[in-house]
Design an enzyme around this catalytic site. Structure first.
Site, PDB file in Angstrom:
ATOM      1  N   GLU A   1       0.861  -1.190   0.000  1.00 22.13           N
ATOM      2  CA  GLU A   1       0.000   0.000   0.000  1.00 22.13           C
ATOM      3  C   GLU A   1       0.890   1.231   0.000  1.00 22.13           C
ATOM      4  OE1 GLU A   1      -3.133   0.403   2.921  1.00 22.13           O
ATOM      5  OE2 GLU A   1      -3.751   2.338   2.061  1.00 22.13           O
TER       6      GLU A   1
ATOM      7  N   ASP B   1      -2.111  12.039  -3.305  1.00 25.28           N
ATOM      8  CA  ASP B   1      -2.149  13.487  -3.535  1.00 25.28           C
ATOM      9  C   ASP B   1      -2.190  13.737  -5.045  1.00 25.28           C
ATOM     10  OD1 ASP B   1      -2.096  13.926  -0.841  1.00 25.28           O
ATOM     11  OD2 ASP B   1       0.080  14.129  -0.735  1.00 25.28           O
TER      12      ASP B   1
ATOM     13  N   LYS C   1      -1.293  21.280  -9.737  1.00 21.49           N
ATOM     14  CA  LYS C   1      -0.540  22.239 -10.569  1.00 21.49           C
ATOM     15  C   LYS C   1       0.362  21.486 -11.551  1.00 21.49           C
ATOM     16  CE  LYS C   1      -0.472  25.922  -7.217  1.00 21.49           C
ATOM     17  NZ  LYS C   1       0.213  26.469  -6.090  1.00 21.49           N
TER      18      LYS C   1
ATOM     19  N   ASP D   1     -10.911  10.890  -5.170  1.00 26.54           N
ATOM     20  CA  ASP D   1     -12.075  11.769  -5.252  1.00 26.54           C
ATOM     21  C   ASP D   1     -11.784  12.920  -6.211  1.00 26.54           C
ATOM     22  OD1 ASP D   1     -10.110  12.720  -3.365  1.00 26.54           O
ATOM     23  OD2 ASP D   1     -11.499  14.385  -3.017  1.00 26.54           O
TER      24      ASP D   1
HETATM   25  C1  LIG Z   1      -4.790  12.154   0.823  1.00 27.08           C
HETATM   26  S1  LIG Z   1      -3.854  11.159   1.885  1.00 27.08           S
HETATM   27  C2  LIG Z   1      -4.657   9.542   1.765  1.00 27.08           C
HETATM   28  C3  LIG Z   1      -4.275   8.635   2.895  1.00 27.08           C
HETATM   29  C4  LIG Z   1      -4.925   7.231   2.820  1.00 27.08           C
HETATM   30  N1  LIG Z   1      -4.501   6.524   1.651  1.00 27.08           N
HETATM   31  C5  LIG Z   1      -6.427   7.325   2.849  1.00 27.08           C
HETATM   32  O1  LIG Z   1      -7.039   7.071   1.799  1.00 27.08           O
HETATM   33  O2  LIG Z   1      -6.975   7.648   3.921  1.00 27.08           O
HETATM   34  C6  LIG Z   1      -2.387  10.895   0.923  1.00 27.08           C
HETATM   35  C7  LIG Z   1      -1.328  10.129   1.673  1.00 27.08           C
HETATM   36  O3  LIG Z   1      -0.227   9.878   0.816  1.00 27.08           O
HETATM   37  C8  LIG Z   1       0.974  10.212   1.496  1.00 27.08           C
HETATM   38  N2  LIG Z   1       1.942  10.602   0.461  1.00 27.08           N
HETATM   39  C9  LIG Z   1       1.920  11.724  -0.294  1.00 27.08           C
HETATM   40  N3  LIG Z   1       2.961  11.734  -1.141  1.00 27.08           N
HETATM   41  C10 LIG Z   1       3.639  10.580  -0.930  1.00 27.08           C
HETATM   42  C11 LIG Z   1       4.815  10.040  -1.483  1.00 27.08           C
HETATM   43  N4  LIG Z   1       5.488  10.678  -2.433  1.00 27.08           N
HETATM   44  N5  LIG Z   1       5.245   8.843  -1.029  1.00 27.08           N
HETATM   45  C12 LIG Z   1       4.563   8.188  -0.052  1.00 27.08           C
HETATM   46  N6  LIG Z   1       3.437   8.670   0.523  1.00 27.08           N
HETATM   47  C13 LIG Z   1       2.987   9.845   0.092  1.00 27.08           C
HETATM   48  C14 LIG Z   1       0.596  11.359   2.416  1.00 27.08           C
HETATM   49  O4  LIG Z   1       1.497  11.526   3.485  1.00 27.08           O
HETATM   50  C15 LIG Z   1      -0.787  10.922   2.870  1.00 27.08           C
HETATM   51  O5  LIG Z   1      -0.722  10.062   3.991  1.00 27.08           O
END
Ligand SMILES: C[S@@+](CC[C@H](N)C(=O)[O-])C[C@H]1O[C@@H](n2cnc3c(N)ncnc32)[C@H](O)[C@@H]1O
Length: 221
Positions: free
Chosen positions: A38, A113, A117, A149
């Site tokens: 994951e 994420d 941009k 989403d």
């Molecule tokens: C919008 S949150 C979603 C968290 C979880 N998957 C959920 O659906 O509840 C995005 C997650 O991805 C992590 N994240 C963002 N960029 C990342 C990267 N380059 N490598 C690993 N994790 C990343 C963030 O820290 C965050 O926990």
């Protein structure tokens, strides 16, 4: 602040160099169970659930945020789970360096994420330049499960995956059969926010090679 890469297992934790040899996953979590990955597991709700419901399976989580990574590690230890590895750091850097290829029966990416941009698109997990790094995790016949989403980004991810040889891509028209998997999904379901979900299978026998990927990051050539 950029945090150094870190690995935690049921046995302990240590720093990790991007120049390190591929992680010896089977030595770190011995057994014969299938691996699932994951990426961006957040507070770890789904990863913890999978570790608990499949004690014979093996699970690798990757999370950038120290706080969330630490939360998962603490909970996995508290529940005495023995079938997990948690990597802290940027998934793209880890996939390009220390994570082996072609081993995962399933890869889960929920609400990554979207980096709206255009100058930040290269940070996306699913971009023509980076998609190989994610897909190269899959064993033949392995599955990618994705949800977002951010519908515009989801449609683009679908298009990228559909243009990728050796994949079967299905857009799911209903929630997962096992309900909300992550905290974001649970919250958005309550809010009634539309969610785009994809189920993707790497066709057994097909060699993945993205037609548009940059050669520098191509994981499969
Ligand atoms: C919008 S949150 C979603 C968290 C979880 N998957 C959920 O659906 O509840 C995005 C997650 O991805 C992590 N994240 C963002 N960029 C990342 C990267 N380059 N490598 C690993 N994790 C990343 C963030 O820290 C965050 O926990």
């Amino acid at each position: 602040m950029i945090q150094p890469l870190r690995i935690a297992t049921p046995e302990g934790e240590r720093g990790l160099a991007t120049t390190a040899a591929p992680l010896p996953l089977d030595a770190l979590v011995p057994g014969s169970g299938a691996w699932e990955v994951e990426i961006g597991f957040g507070k770890g709700r789904y990863l913890l659930r999978r570790c608990r419901e499949e004690p014979g399976g093996r699970f690798l989580g990757i999370e950038l945020a120290s706080e969330y990574w630490g939360m998962f590690v603490e909970r996995a230890r508290r529940h005495r789970l023995s079938n997990w590895i948690a990597l802290r750091g940027d998934a793209l850097a880890l996939l390009a360096s220390t994570v082996p290829r072609g081993f995962a029966a399933a890869v889960h990416v929920y609400f990554p994420d979207p980096w709206p941009k255009s100058r930040h698109h290269k940070r996306r997990l699913f971009d023509p330049e980076t998609v190989d790094l994610v897909l190269s995790l899959l064993a033949p016949g392995g599955r990618l499960l994705f949800a977002t989403d951010f519908l515009e980004y989801g449609a683009l991810v679908q298009e990228i995956l559909e243009s990728y040889p050796g994949l079967e891509v299905t857009r799911r028209d209903r929630p997962w059969d096992d309900g909300a998997r992550t905290n974001y999904e649970a919250k958005y379901l309550v809010e009634g926010r539309p969610i785009l979900r994809l189920e993707v299978t790497r066709t057994p026998g097909a060699a993945p090679l993205h037609p548009r990927g940059a050669r520098g990051v191509l994981a499969a050539v």
